[in-house]
Design an enzyme around this catalytic site. Structure first.
Site, PDB file in Angstrom:
ATOM      1  N   GLN A   1       0.888  15.812  47.298  1.00 51.48           N
ATOM      2  CA  GLN A   1       1.541  14.868  48.224  1.00 51.48           C
ATOM      3  C   GLN A   1       2.948  14.513  47.750  1.00 51.48           C
ATOM      4  OE1 GLN A   1      -0.127  14.248  50.918  1.00 51.48           O
ATOM      5  NE2 GLN A   1       1.339  12.864  51.882  1.00 51.48           N
TER       6      GLN A   1
ATOM      7  N   THR B   1     -23.363  19.160  38.830  1.00 50.96           N
ATOM      8  CA  THR B   1     -22.468  18.550  39.819  1.00 50.96           C
ATOM      9  C   THR B   1     -22.353  17.046  39.520  1.00 50.96           C
ATOM     10  OG1 THR B   1     -24.263  17.979  41.329  1.00 50.96           O
ATOM     11  CG2 THR B   1     -23.275  20.186  41.587  1.00 50.96           C
TER      12      THR B   1
ATOM     13  N   GLY C   1     -29.981  26.055  40.323  1.00 51.57           N
ATOM     14  CA  GLY C   1     -28.698  25.482  39.921  1.00 51.57           C
ATOM     15  C   GLY C   1     -28.920  24.087  39.374  1.00 51.57           C
ATOM     16  N   SER C   2     -28.860  23.074  40.268  1.00 53.13           N
ATOM     17  CA  SER C   2     -29.138  21.701  39.814  1.00 53.13           C
ATOM     18  C   SER C   2     -30.544  21.604  39.232  1.00 53.13           C
ATOM     19  CB  SER C   2     -28.995  20.728  40.988  1.00 53.13           C
ATOM     20  OG  SER C   2     -27.689  20.798  41.525  1.00 53.13           O
TER      21      SER C   2
ATOM     22  N   TRP D   1     -23.373  32.933  38.133  1.00 55.37           N
ATOM     23  CA  TRP D   1     -22.227  32.040  37.864  1.00 55.37           C
ATOM     24  C   TRP D   1     -21.868  32.000  36.384  1.00 55.37           C
ATOM     25  CZ3 TRP D   1     -20.761  31.233  42.571  1.00 55.37           C
ATOM     26  CH2 TRP D   1     -21.636  30.809  43.563  1.00 55.37           C
TER      27      TRP D   1
ATOM     28  N   GLU E   1     -21.407  22.580  34.971  1.00 51.61           N
ATOM     29  CA  GLU E   1     -22.140  21.806  33.948  1.00 51.61           C
ATOM     30  C   GLU E   1     -22.852  20.612  34.585  1.00 51.61           C
ATOM     31  OE1 GLU E   1     -20.894  21.469  30.007  1.00 51.61           O
ATOM     32  OE2 GLU E   1     -19.768  23.349  30.045  1.00 51.61           O
TER      33      GLU E   1
ATOM     34  N   GLY F   1       5.869  19.279  51.488  1.00 52.71           N
ATOM     35  CA  GLY F   1       5.587  20.646  51.937  1.00 52.71           C
ATOM     36  C   GLY F   1       5.658  21.654  50.807  1.00 52.71           C
TER      37      GLY F   1
HETATM   38  C1  LIG Z   1     -16.978  28.901  38.668  1.00 52.06           C
HETATM   39  C2  LIG Z   1     -18.344  28.539  38.142  1.00 52.06           C
HETATM   40  C3  LIG Z   1     -18.647  28.750  36.820  1.00 52.06           C
HETATM   41  C4  LIG Z   1     -19.928  28.452  36.333  1.00 52.06           C
HETATM   42  N1  LIG Z   1     -20.237  28.752  35.029  1.00 52.06           N
HETATM   43  C5  LIG Z   1     -21.538  28.657  34.631  1.00 52.06           C
HETATM   44  C6  LIG Z   1     -21.927  29.147  33.350  1.00 52.06           C
HETATM   45  O1  LIG Z   1     -21.098  29.635  32.556  1.00 52.06           O
HETATM   46  N2  LIG Z   1     -23.239  29.102  33.005  1.00 52.06           N
HETATM   47  C7  LIG Z   1     -24.181  28.591  33.835  1.00 52.06           C
HETATM   48  O2  LIG Z   1     -25.356  28.575  33.451  1.00 52.06           O
HETATM   49  N3  LIG Z   1     -23.846  28.095  35.057  1.00 52.06           N
HETATM   50  C8  LIG Z   1     -22.547  28.129  35.473  1.00 52.06           C
HETATM   51  N4  LIG Z   1     -22.182  27.665  36.723  1.00 52.06           N
HETATM   52  C9  LIG Z   1     -23.215  27.134  37.611  1.00 52.06           C
HETATM   53  C10 LIG Z   1     -23.074  25.646  37.919  1.00 52.06           C
HETATM   54  O3  LIG Z   1     -23.447  24.872  36.803  1.00 52.06           O
HETATM   55  C11 LIG Z   1     -23.887  25.374  39.183  1.00 52.06           C
HETATM   56  O4  LIG Z   1     -23.173  25.936  40.277  1.00 52.06           O
HETATM   57  C12 LIG Z   1     -24.129  23.893  39.410  1.00 52.06           C
HETATM   58  O5  LIG Z   1     -25.002  23.383  38.439  1.00 52.06           O
HETATM   59  C13 LIG Z   1     -24.698  23.613  40.811  1.00 52.06           C
HETATM   60  O6  LIG Z   1     -25.757  24.459  41.115  1.00 52.06           O
HETATM   61  P1  LIG Z   1     -25.769  25.206  42.541  1.00 52.06           P
HETATM   62  O7  LIG Z   1     -24.449  25.887  42.677  1.00 52.06           O
HETATM   63  O8  LIG Z   1     -26.988  26.035  42.619  1.00 52.06           O
HETATM   64  O9  LIG Z   1     -25.814  24.048  43.611  1.00 52.06           O
HETATM   65  P2  LIG Z   1     -27.130  23.319  44.171  1.00 52.06           P
HETATM   66  O10 LIG Z   1     -28.002  22.893  43.040  1.00 52.06           O
HETATM   67  O11 LIG Z   1     -27.719  24.161  45.244  1.00 52.06           O
HETATM   68  O12 LIG Z   1     -26.486  22.005  44.816  1.00 52.06           O
HETATM   69  C14 LIG Z   1     -25.895  21.991  46.128  1.00 52.06           C
HETATM   70  C15 LIG Z   1     -25.514  20.554  46.453  1.00 52.06           C
HETATM   71  O13 LIG Z   1     -26.689  19.726  46.441  1.00 52.06           O
HETATM   72  C16 LIG Z   1     -26.524  18.646  45.554  1.00 52.06           C
HETATM   73  N5  LIG Z   1     -27.798  18.301  44.931  1.00 52.06           N
HETATM   74  C17 LIG Z   1     -28.697  19.151  44.361  1.00 52.06           C
HETATM   75  N6  LIG Z   1     -29.743  18.464  43.873  1.00 52.06           N
HETATM   76  C18 LIG Z   1     -29.497  17.147  44.119  1.00 52.06           C
HETATM   77  C19 LIG Z   1     -30.198  15.933  43.865  1.00 52.06           C
HETATM   78  N7  LIG Z   1     -31.389  15.908  43.209  1.00 52.06           N
HETATM   79  N8  LIG Z   1     -29.664  14.768  44.272  1.00 52.06           N
HETATM   80  C20 LIG Z   1     -28.451  14.749  44.914  1.00 52.06           C
HETATM   81  N9  LIG Z   1     -27.739  15.879  45.188  1.00 52.06           N
HETATM   82  C21 LIG Z   1     -28.254  17.046  44.790  1.00 52.06           C
HETATM   83  C22 LIG Z   1     -25.489  19.116  44.539  1.00 52.06           C
HETATM   84  O14 LIG Z   1     -24.831  18.036  43.896  1.00 52.06           O
HETATM   85  C23 LIG Z   1     -24.565  19.944  45.415  1.00 52.06           C
HETATM   86  O15 LIG Z   1     -23.644  19.096  46.039  1.00 52.06           O
HETATM   87  C24 LIG Z   1     -20.897  27.900  37.201  1.00 52.06           C
HETATM   88  C25 LIG Z   1     -20.565  27.675  38.541  1.00 52.06           C
HETATM   89  C26 LIG Z   1     -19.319  28.005  39.026  1.00 52.06           C
HETATM   90  C27 LIG Z   1     -19.017  27.804  40.492  1.00 52.06           C
END
Ligand SMILES: Cc1cc2nc3c(=O)[nH]c(=O)nc-3n(C[C@H](O)[C@H](O)[C@H](O)COP(=O)(O)OP(=O)(O)OC[C@H]3O[C@@H](n4cnc5c(N)ncnc54)[C@H](O)[C@@H]3O)c2cc1C
Length: 390
Positions: free
Chosen positions: A341, A370, A135-136, A160, A368, A345
């Site tokens: 708020q 976090t 993800g990230s 996702w 896109e 209610g």
């Molecule tokens: C409804 C939805 C639609 C989406 N659409 C798309 C899409 O069309 N195409 C696509 O490719 N992706 C899509 N995504 C994926 C989205 O971009 C990822 O969910 C996002 O990038 C986070 O990745 P993760 O969910 O694996 O979280 P993780 O990477 O596991 O992160 C979990 C937590 O750890 C934190 N974290 C991780 N690394 C670090 C760091 N180095 N420093 C500080 N904090 C950190 C994050 O900020 C987060 O709070 C979508 C997601 C959702 C929920």
């Protein structure tokens, strides 16, 4: 100093775009927003209305049959659709996200074929970067593409993926050289009809329920070699350049959601009476409304400034795209929560739209990249000495 162009204001053309989109949204998007959310169904009415008005993928250049909207006009379209229905705003937003890699790095043939098809409404575009374990850390992806003669064969799971199943076209990032990490990733166009492409069940989400989010399974998907976007090994760079531009569109989505919540709260506060007078007469509530309006406007100004940078391709776009997305999404979360708020209610029930807006706002802090990732991006830019070009 004198100039014919307005000083720090939207041009007449951009204002006209806003009026045109708002008219379409008031008539054909907003009336369905609650039902789309309640039944977690695709917003077909909005999709048809946006296509009919050429707002479904406004960024496609005129030379490929598109509306040729600049980055600011595209942002205004997305903002206005999000003000009415956040799920529907993902139609123009994700069509840009999915197709921008081709616009940035694709061959002329790919542009003609796929941007043309998108503009004509033959199918939407999705963007496949994320995976279950990437993800990230998107560069940690596992989806593999292996060359076989004049073809590439793709295997893996993308997770996702917004509008998966609805879209006809998919930009897929896959590993072509596992030794090189991000420099061993390439981008491809995959079609829904390609043999071996299937989709998971829609995710059950907190918000943007009308926008399907599914896994995309690639099982020995064999595609022609000329479906690679740009040169081998440039896919990750293209994916990141794309996000620099499209984070501005997520900022716009956040501004639109927040504006919708503010507008509703303002109307409600003047109607609802307690202690014998409208609750808008109470200074405690006025201060809340003032803060909401201030945050929406600050977010909008940063978003529009970032859109200008996107259009010009300024050096500091990476900072501004991250800053706009991060600031506007945080503002949207605060403003929509405050709107609940203001309604007390009643705001906590589905009889009123602000709880939906609060749920919808949350995703803008996550996708896109976090907002933690946006702060990493901004800090890197600052420490590398990339100064604002304002
Ligand atoms: C409804 C939805 C639609 C989406 N659409 C798309 C899409 O069309 N195409 C696509 O490719 N992706 C899509 N995504 C994926 C989205 O971009 C990822 O969910 C996002 O990038 C986070 O990745 P993760 O969910 O694996 O979280 P993780 O990477 O596991 O992160 C979990 C937590 O750890 C934190 N974290 C991780 N690394 C670090 C760091 N180095 N420093 C500080 N904090 C950190 C994050 O900020 C987060 O709070 C979508 C997601 C959702 C929920």
């Amino acid at each position: 100093m004198s100039s014919d162009s307005p000083l720090f204001a939207l041009s007449e053309e951009h204002q006209a775009v806003r009026e045109a989109v708002r008219a379409v949204c008031d008539a054909k998007v907003a009336p369905y927003a609650a039902d789309v959310d309640e039944h977690a169904r695709y917003p077909h009415e909005a999709a048809a209305a946006l296509l009919a008005a050429d707002f479904h993928a406004p960024h496609v250049p005129e030379q490929y049959g598109g509306a040729g909207a600049d980055a600011l006009a595209t942002v205004i379209v997305i903002e206005e659709v999000a003000r009415a229905c956040a799920s529907s705003s993902l139609i123009p937003a994700v069509n840009k996200l999915g197709s921008l890699p081709i616009q940035i790095a694709g061959s002329e043939e790919l542009k003609q074929k796929y941007l043309g098809a998108l503009a004509r409404g033959e199918g939407g575009f999705s963007y496949c970067l994320s995976e279950p374990d990437a993800g990230s850390d998107a560069a940690g992806m596992k989806t593999r593409a292996v060359r076989d003669g004049d073809t590439w064969v793709l295997n893996g799971v993308k997770r996702w993926i917004t509008n998966a199943g609805e879209s006809e076209y998919y930009t897929v990032m896959a590993v072509t050289d596992p030794e090189k990490r991000s420099r061993g990733i390439s981008a491809f166009v995959v079609e829904k009809s390609d043999a071996g492409v299937t989709f998971g069940a829609p995710e059950k989400k907190l918000g943007i329920k009308g926008s399907p989010t599914r896994e995309v399974y690639l099982d020995n998907v064999r595609i022609p070699a000329d479906r690679m976007i740009g040169a081998e090994g440039t896919g990750f760079e293209t994916a990141m350049r794309t996000l620099d531009h499209t984070r501005v569109t997520i900022a716009a989505q956040a501004v639109g959601i927040a504006q919708g919540a503010l507008d509703y709260a303002l109307g409600y506060a003047q109607e609802r009476k307690q202690f014998g007078k409208p609750i808008s007469d109470f200074q405690g509530l006025q201060f809340l409304l003032a803060d909401m309006g201030m945050k929406v406007e600050a977010a909008r100004q940063l978003t529009y400034a970032a859109a200008g940078k996107s259009e010009r391709g300024d050096r500091d776009l990476t900072f501004f795209g991250a800053a706009a997305k991060c600031f506007a999404s945080d503002a949207a979360m605060e403003v929509t929560t405050d709107a609940v708020q203001v309604l007390g209610g009643y705001g906590y029930t589905r009889d009123y739209p602000v709880e939906r807006m609060m749920r919808d706002a949350k995703i803008t802090q996550i996708y896109e990249g976090t907002n933690q990732v946006q702060r990493i991006v901004m800090a890197r830019q600052l420490l590398a000495g990339v100064q604002s070009q304002l």
